[in-house]
Write an enzyme that holds these catalytic residues in place. Sequence first.
Site, PDB file in Angstrom:
ATOM      1  N   GLU A 195      14.889 -27.470   8.366  1.00 49.85           N
ATOM      2  CA  GLU A 195      13.767 -27.719   7.456  1.00 49.85           C
ATOM      3  C   GLU A 195      12.733 -26.620   7.653  1.00 49.85           C
ATOM      4  O   GLU A 195      12.252 -26.404   8.770  1.00 49.85           O
ATOM      5  CB  GLU A 195      13.150 -29.104   7.706  1.00 49.85           C
ATOM      6  CG  GLU A 195      14.077 -30.237   7.287  1.00 49.85           C
ATOM      7  CD  GLU A 195      13.430 -31.615   7.325  1.00 49.85           C
ATOM      8  OE1 GLU A 195      12.395 -31.766   8.026  1.00 49.85           O
ATOM      9  OE2 GLU A 195      13.955 -32.513   6.654  1.00 49.85           O
ATOM     10  N   GLU A 197       9.231 -25.393   7.659  1.00 44.69           N
ATOM     11  CA  GLU A 197       7.916 -26.032   7.737  1.00 44.69           C
ATOM     12  C   GLU A 197       6.913 -25.069   8.378  1.00 44.69           C
ATOM     13  O   GLU A 197       7.292 -24.082   9.003  1.00 44.69           O
ATOM     14  CB  GLU A 197       7.981 -27.314   8.599  1.00 44.69           C
ATOM     15  CG  GLU A 197       8.996 -28.334   8.100  1.00 44.69           C
ATOM     16  CD  GLU A 197       8.838 -29.712   8.744  1.00 44.69           C
ATOM     17  OE1 GLU A 197       7.725 -30.047   9.191  1.00 44.69           O
ATOM     18  OE2 GLU A 197       9.852 -30.440   8.804  1.00 44.69           O
ATOM     19  N   GLN A 234      20.755 -39.235  10.228  1.00 41.72           N
ATOM     20  CA  GLN A 234      19.513 -39.689   9.580  1.00 41.72           C
ATOM     21  C   GLN A 234      19.786 -40.759   8.526  1.00 41.72           C
ATOM     22  O   GLN A 234      19.090 -41.784   8.455  1.00 41.72           O
ATOM     23  CB  GLN A 234      18.813 -38.482   8.944  1.00 41.72           C
ATOM     24  CG  GLN A 234      17.459 -38.791   8.310  1.00 41.72           C
ATOM     25  CD  GLN A 234      16.816 -37.528   7.709  1.00 41.72           C
ATOM     26  OE1 GLN A 234      17.368 -36.434   7.796  1.00 41.72           O
ATOM     27  NE2 GLN A 234      15.649 -37.697   7.124  1.00 41.72           N
TER      28      GLN A 234
HETATM   29 MN    MN Z   1      10.621 -32.384   8.950  1.00 41.32          MN
END
Ligand code: MN
Length: 411
Positions: A195, A197, A234
């Site tokens: 991810e 970020e 997840q």
């Molecule tokens: Mn994240």
Amino acid sequence: MTDLKRSWLASANSAETPFPLNNLPYGVFSSGDGARRMGTAIGDQVLDLTAMEADGLLSFGGTLGAGAWNGFMALGREAWARLRARLTEVLAEGGDQGLSRYLVPLANVVLHMPFNVTEYTDFYAGRHHASNVGTMFRGPENALPPNWLHIPIGYNGRASSVVVSGTDVIRPNGQIKGPNDDLPRFGPSRRFDIELEMGAIVGVPSTGPITVAEAFENIFGYVLLNDWSARDIQAWEYQPLGPFQAKATATTISPWIVTAAALEPFRTATPARETPLLDYLTEPGPMLYDIDLEVTMAPDGQAETVLSRTNYSVMYYSAAQQLAHHTSSGCPMRVGDLLGSGTISGPTKDSRGSLLELSWGGKEPITLTTGQIRSFVEDGDTLGLRGAAKGNGYQIGFGPCVGTLRPARPI
Ligand code: MN
């Protein structure tokens, strides 16, 4: 747009360097004897601030010898401004070239964690990302949860999982449910992802609710952050309490803390609000930043492919809003708290910040420039993030944020 501040160090005046005098990011490095030293990157060099304080050229209560920036951050905003002003003065054109004895080539140093991560919270503040993931996980009708436009959604992560760029990441084992099978199995994640970020670092502690304006002032600086994510783990574990083991393997950060002071000329407003925010979340001014971002993948030592290009300014909530929200319950915040922004995806396919979105859950695999096909990260792949705020003839860079995936440990 602001101009380059010229330095007597020629390599700092290049339009290509991530570290002009305008930047002055803070890191921790070692060379030769292996001792951890604190420094600032300037051009192709690092200035040894630990040695300068030891020699009496800087005076910050010995915090520059601590091997981590937490102690310096705890001195507060006056000290932050004083160090930046002093470094800007001595490194500027006409400054003290005698300091060249404290310069070490960046090519000769190993970079370490720049600060001790006190606690780590990760948010979910990218609207395009939340819509994409929601569409895949719950269907297009329920893409954005009903709370999303009102509240910066987050979860408490693991500070122990945060590693510096260059650290290998080991594919996690976990509990995974098959597509047509009601029973879970335990084994290596097959949908291991990244991810893109930004990470915001809290530099001023607080013990109760603070305003968005106060939160903005309490943030010391920013790093790039890759929140490695096991999508199959997840998808099975996340309801009803959110991510747990899927996000606990590793979180990679870039090695230089780019200060809020350096990013000040690049402040930009959050996007237009579809529905008004509650008063305690309303920002009094522009609190996001215009930072160009890229995601790269290089399979097993081969040439990299740029998978995605986007910009931090697409986020729906700023770090200041997230921090203010985080404190709204009375939650104490400490020096060295790290806040992940949430995945930064733009509106177009080539600006998505995770492989889950880029390959649409594996339904639309990506072809790399080397010819290989990818839906998720394979063993031996090196994933990288890059970021830079672009000024007039200069850029504020973050340095590398890379990690290579190694095979899962045998069960
Ligand atoms: Mn994240």
